[in-house]
Design an enzyme around this catalytic site. Sequence first.
Site, PDB file in Angstrom:
ATOM      1  N   ASP A   1     -49.433 -15.291  -3.577  1.00 13.93           N
ATOM      2  CA  ASP A   1     -49.247 -14.308  -2.730  1.00 13.93           C
ATOM      3  C   ASP A   1     -49.244 -14.680  -1.132  1.00 13.93           C
ATOM      4  O   ASP A   1     -49.215 -13.550  -0.617  1.00 13.93           O
ATOM      5  CB  ASP A   1     -49.441 -12.992  -3.379  1.00 13.93           C
ATOM      6  CG  ASP A   1     -48.803 -11.845  -2.792  1.00 13.93           C
ATOM      7  OD1 ASP A   1     -47.537 -12.279  -2.251  1.00 13.93           O
ATOM      8  OD2 ASP A   1     -49.055 -11.059  -3.045  1.00 13.93           O
TER       9      ASP A   1
ATOM     10  N   ARG B   1     -44.751   1.631   9.760  1.00 14.17           N
ATOM     11  CA  ARG B   1     -45.281   1.169  10.607  1.00 14.17           C
ATOM     12  C   ARG B   1     -45.497   1.475  11.926  1.00 14.17           C
ATOM     13  O   ARG B   1     -46.117   0.973  12.605  1.00 14.17           O
ATOM     14  CB  ARG B   1     -45.887  -1.106  10.427  1.00 14.17           C
ATOM     15  CG  ARG B   1     -46.158  -1.095   8.836  1.00 14.17           C
ATOM     16  CD  ARG B   1     -46.564  -2.471   8.571  1.00 14.17           C
ATOM     17  NE  ARG B   1     -46.819  -1.976   7.684  1.00 14.17           N
ATOM     18  CZ  ARG B   1     -46.368  -2.719   6.067  1.00 14.17           C
ATOM     19  NH1 ARG B   1     -45.067  -2.939   5.621  1.00 14.17           N
ATOM     20  NH2 ARG B   1     -46.896  -2.495   4.862  1.00 14.17           N
TER      21      ARG B   1
ATOM     22  N   GLU C   1     -49.863   2.952   7.861  1.00 19.88           N
ATOM     23  CA  GLU C   1     -50.580   2.310   8.627  1.00 19.88           C
ATOM     24  C   GLU C   1     -49.508   1.855   9.640  1.00 19.88           C
ATOM     25  O   GLU C   1     -49.424   0.926   9.977  1.00 19.88           O
ATOM     26  CB  GLU C   1     -49.700   1.279   7.429  1.00 19.88           C
ATOM     27  CG  GLU C   1     -50.658   0.706   5.877  1.00 19.88           C
ATOM     28  CD  GLU C   1     -50.064   0.185   5.121  1.00 19.88           C
ATOM     29  OE1 GLU C   1     -49.334  -0.658   5.799  1.00 19.88           O
ATOM     30  OE2 GLU C   1     -51.015  -0.238   3.991  1.00 19.88           O
TER      31      GLU C   1
END
Lengths: 261, 532
Positions: free
Chosen positions: B299, B128, B78
Amino acid sequence: MRKLTWWTMAIVIGLAAGVPFAQQPEPTNPVQGNAQAIDQGQQLFRLSCASCHGLNAKGLRGPDLTTGQFVRGGSDSQLFRTVMQGIPGTDMPGAQFSDATPDQVWALIAYLRTLSGPASEEEARGNAQNGETLFWGKATCGQCHMVRGRGGRLGPDLSRIGVTRSRTALIKEIRTPSGSFTDGFWPVTVVSRDGRRIRGVRKNEDPFSLQIMDTNERIQSFDHSDLREVVREKSSLMPDYGADRLTDAELDDVIRYLRSL
Amino acid sequence: MRHTLARTAALCIVLACAMSIGHPGVQAQQRQDSGQWTTYSGDYNAQRHSSLTQITPANVGRLAVQWIFQSGVSGRFEATPLVVDGIMYLTGPDNYAWALDARTGRQIWRYRRQLPEGLNICCGRVNRGFAINGDRLYMTTLDAHLVALDARTGNVLFDVEIDDHKKSYTATVAPLIVKDKVIVGIAGAEYGIRGFIDAFDANTGKKAWRFWTVPEPGQPGGNTWSGDSWQRGGGSTWVTGAYDPSLNLVYWGTGNPAPDSFGDARLGDNLYTDAVVALDADTGTLRWHYQFTPHDVHDWDAVQVPILADITMNGAPRKVLMTANRNGFFYTLDRANGELLRARPFVRTTWAQEIGRDGKPILLEANRIGPEGTVTCPDVGGGTNWMSPSFNPATGLFYVTTREVCAKFYAFPQQFQPGHLYWGGAVEAIPGEPGYGALRAIDPVSGLVRWEFKYPRPSMGGTLSTASGLVFAGEEDGNVMAFDAASGKNLWRLQTGAGLRSGPMTFMHNGKQYIVVASGGAVIALALQDGR
C-alpha cells in the site's frame, strides 16, 4: 389549521401518557449467513480487529472471539452496539469514529458468527477467591494496580480487565510483562542535567516536554531542554512473575479472579 | 485600523477581470510572489516555498496567534487554505467549505454539500482544499463530483460527476488549474476502482480529457496486468500534482494497485500504479512515467507531492522532479524525460537493497509477503505519506516529515466484490515498537539527510519553507514549529492542542505576513505581534 384526526390524537395522548405504542424489535443481522458479507467481514476483521484479537480471532491482547461468549452481550444488536460504540474504559475503540458504515459492521458480525465454537476449558481453571487474596496479598499486584477504587496508580487500572484481555494475554503479561506497554504506561527514566535519575511511566510527551508519574505516584513535568537524557526502558516496572513468585496453580487463581472483573 | 471588505471585494473584481484575460492558471502561479496563496502547494513548482521574508530566524520568536477559526465540524482538516486579496478559502471534513476574512478569521460564507448515505471511504471524510481561477473556486467531493463555487457567495456555479460513487469512486484532492482546465484526481483503490486523472473545462465543467492510471489490454502498459485485473487495479490520484509551463507537462503521483496486499491477483508490474506520470496538459497524453514500486504489496501509494526545481548535478544544470516516496526512498528525476538521477533511502528500508541502474528496485526477502506474515520497513503508513514537503532553492534542501516505523504484513487470497473493501491481507503493528517521526532535510543531489529534528511519534504534518530561511512544520502531538532552514535548529513553537495533519501556508495582507496552520477542527493564523 387542519383538524387533528383521531389517530394522531391517539398518538399525542399516548405519548403524553408515556405509553409505548409498539415495542421496537431488537435489530437482527440483515446479512447473517451471507457468503459475500462474511468474506467482507473477514477482510474488515483482518485490517481493523486482528491487531488486538489476533488474525484467527483467538485473542492476543484482546479477548478470544471464537468462544461464542461475549461479555457485553452476544445478541446481534448487542454485538453491533459493542463494535459501533466501543467499550468505554478499555482499548476497544468504536467503529463510529472510523469510516465504517453500519453495513460493514453487520458484515463483521456475520464473519464473527462463523467463528463461534465452545468455550475453552482453560477458562474454567483456578479459583477466583484465592486469586483475589493473592492479588491483594502475596503477589502484591494491588501495590501498583487499582481495582474498583482500591490499590495503586502506577500500573493500569484493572477494574475491567476481564472484558479486555484473554487468558493467554494475561498469562503473558504476568509472566513476562516487558515488551509491550499500554499508552500512558511506557517505563522511562528521566536523567536531569545534574545527573538525578527519576523513574516512572510516561503519561504524555511531545518534542519539547514530557509528563510522567514517578514511582511515588507523583505527576512530574519536564522540558526536554532541561534534561540530559530520557531513557526509554525496555523492561516494565512490573517484575516478571515467574514460577518462583507465582506457581502455575496460583497463576490460574489470579487469572480466574482477573477474568471475573 | 480601518479595513473594509468592500475594498477587498472591489479588488477581487478587478483582479477577476484581469485574470479572465490570458491564462489565469499561469497568473495564479505568478501571484504567489505577491503574497497570495493561490494553489494547493503555493505555486506550480509545488515547492511550498514562499518569497515572503517579514518573518525571519531573528524575529520568529515573537510569532503570536492573531486569530483562531473554530469550524465546529468534527473530523480533521487536511486542506491547505487559499488566500486571495484578503479572503481565505478553506475546505474541511464532510465537504464543508468557508470563506473567511483573512485578517480577522471571521466567516464570510459557508458551504456544505449534501452527501449521499453509504459512501465507501477508506481513509477519512477529508478534503485537501480549493483551486481558484478568477472568481471561481473548485473543489472535489466525497461522492466524486467536481463543484465550482462563486468565490464571493459560495453559490454553486456548476456540479459535475467525476465518476460514479456507487462504484466506490470518491474524491478528496485539491484540484489544479492549468490554463483553462481544472485537473483532478480520484480515490477508491481500497475498493478496487480503476484510477485516472481527469481534466475539465474551467468555465463549463465539461470533461476535456481522462488519463487512465491503469491501462487496458492492448495499450502501452496493459501487459503489466494479469487477466482482467486491470479493471479493478486501483491507482488512485488523491494528492495534487505539479506543472511545468515551459514543458507543458503536468506531474501527478499515482496510488497503490488493488488489492493492496494480495499481489497474486494482479501479476506483473501493474503500471502506472505507484508511479509519477508526466502528462501533456492540453491532451492528457502520457509523455513519460517512472514507477517507484513495481507490483507493490504494501500500500505504498506514490501520491506524494512531486517538487520541481532547477538544480546543479555533477556540474550541469538539471530540471528535476524530487519526491520522498512512501516506500522509503528519495528520488531525483529529470523532469523532461523521467531519467533517474538519484535514489537513496531517507528512512530505514528493508524491502529493497537499492534502486538499480535500470531504475527498478533490487528486492530483498522482506518484500515478499504471504499468509505467515513478514516484518517490513517502512510500515503501511510509509517513510512519508501525503503530507506536503517543501524545498528552499537557496539552501538546496528538501524538507519532509518522515516516519520510522515497521510492520508485519500479511497477504491472503480475496475475491473482488463491488462495494467491498479489496485489500487481500492484513497489517499488524510490532508490539513494543511504536516507532518515531522526524523532520528531515534532504540534499536532492546526494540524497543524503543533512539534518533532522526528531518527534516522539510518527507524524503526518506538512512543511512550509520561506525565503527568509525558515521551515515551518506541524507534528502529531500538536506543535507547530519553526526551524532554521540551514541548520535545523528549532527557533519557535506553539502547542495547538491537536495533531497537525495539513500543510502550513503563508500570505501577506496589509503589510503583515501570516503563517496559517490547521489543528484539529480549527484554523490558526500567526504573525509577528507588531507586524515587524
